[in-house]
Scaffold this motif. Structure first.
Motif, mmCIF file in Angstrom:
data_model
loop_
_atom_site.group_PDB
_atom_site.id
_atom_site.type_symbol
_atom_site.label_atom_id
_atom_site.label_comp_id
_atom_site.label_asym_id
_atom_site.label_seq_id
_atom_site.Cartn_x
_atom_site.Cartn_y
_atom_site.Cartn_z
ATOM 1 N N LYS A 5 -8.629 0.542 -3.297
ATOM 2 C CA LYS A 5 -7.493 0.301 -2.397
ATOM 3 C C LYS A 5 -6.162 0.440 -3.120
ATOM 4 O O LYS A 5 -5.200 0.988 -2.568
ATOM 5 C CB LYS A 5 -7.623 -1.078 -1.755
ATOM 6 N N SER A 62 -0.433 -2.356 8.053
ATOM 7 C CA SER A 62 -0.051 -1.100 8.682
ATOM 8 C C SER A 62 0.034 -1.266 10.195
ATOM 9 O O SER A 62 -0.569 -2.162 10.779
ATOM 10 C CB SER A 62 -1.054 0.007 8.332
ATOM 11 N N ALA A 111 -3.282 3.119 -2.149
ATOM 12 C CA ALA A 111 -1.960 2.605 -1.783
ATOM 13 C C ALA A 111 -0.853 3.249 -2.615
ATOM 14 O O ALA A 111 0.285 3.397 -2.147
ATOM 15 C CB ALA A 111 -1.923 1.093 -1.944
ATOM 16 N N ARG A 122 -12.914 -0.863 4.927
ATOM 17 C CA ARG A 122 -12.208 -1.851 4.103
ATOM 18 C C ARG A 122 -13.194 -2.745 3.350
ATOM 19 O O ARG A 122 -12.963 -3.129 2.201
ATOM 20 C CB ARG A 122 -11.323 -2.735 4.987
ATOM 21 N N SER A 180 -4.302 -0.576 4.760
ATOM 22 C CA SER A 180 -3.499 -1.772 4.593
ATOM 23 C C SER A 180 -3.524 -2.595 5.878
ATOM 24 O O SER A 180 -3.290 -2.070 6.967
ATOM 25 C CB SER A 180 -2.054 -1.405 4.243
#
Length: 247
Positions: free
Chosen positions: A98, A74, A102, A90, A71
């Motif tokens: 993702k 984060s 999450a 990413r 994230s």
């Protein structure tokens, strides 16, 4: 019930395939995945696909700190080489990947077993268990007799007696350990994708909830191929070197 405990896969397809084959040969009833599926390694998409498929089949999976760090909001303190591999990761992962990561929980409970990535006393703070004191703190944070953690890449076993006496030891590959009912236990199965105890062989563990016997396993794999994939992906060379030496 026999649990297969896999942690810190770190996008290492070669190690995960070897461990998965070994675990299925041993036989188990429940797969438990203790987090850090991504980062460091060159195969994040394949690894997350594997985790998603196993969860669809009934595996238990919790989130690790590298998973959480995907994230952009984060606030993890990670080194420059980690930020580079994390940014690359990413870019590789899909929105579905993702979203799946999450949504993973920080902890899970299976009977008398608590499953978490970092520790049981503050799982969202990602603190490491370096000592008996930290292990005991986690054990006292739950009523579970058995706590299984990842995060630390070295296999280790801690215990505390009913009188508060602390103990620990480093397990031997393939030797079943009977976990005394007079003690409470915290086990760290080590890392599938990036061992750091000087042995490049992948780590995982099996726990039989009926006999309360825990067995740690080391599985050799083609770490040279995994390291070569890291270099081909343009990731930091030190990530490849770690696999070669288990550091």
């Amino acid at each position: 019930m026999k649990l297969a405990l896999l942690s810190d896969l770190h996008a290492n397809r070669q190690a995960l395939e070897a461990v998965w084959d070994h675990a299925r040969e041993q036989g188990f009833d429940q797969l438990v995945l203790l987090g850090d599926y991504v980062d460091y390694g060159a195969d994040p998409c394949w690894t997350v696909d594997f985790v998603m498929a196993r969860v669809a089949e009934g595996a238990i999976a919790v989130k690790g700190n590298h998973d959480d760090a995907l994230s952009v909001d984060s606030h993890h303190s990670l080194g420059a080489h980690v930020q580079q591999s994390l940014n690359w990761t990413r870019q590789q992962l899909s929105a579905q990947h993702k979203d799946f990561i999450a949504a993973l929980p920080l902890t899970a409970r299976l009977g008398d077993c608590l499953i978490t990535h970092a520790n049981a006393h503050a799982p969202a703070e990602w603190g490491y268990i370096h000592s008996r004191l930290e292990a005991t703190r986690s054990l006292y944070a739950t009523d579970a007799r058995f706590v299984f953690c990842g995060h630390m890449h070295d296999p280790h076993l801690y215990h505390v007696s009913t009188t508060g006496k602390l103990g620990e030891f480093i397990p031997v590959d393939g030797v079943a350990i009977e976990l005394s009912p007079a003690r409470r236990w915290l086990a760290i199965p080590g890392s599938v994708g990036q061992p750091r105890d000087g042995n490049p062989a992948a780590c995982y563990a099996m726990f039989d909830t009926d006999t309360e016997a825990l067995t740690f396993h080391r599985v050799p794999y083609n770490h040279e191929a995994a390291a070569d994939q890291i270099l081909k992906a343009g990731l930091p060379p030190e990530l490849a070197e770690r696999l070669q030496h288990g550091r």
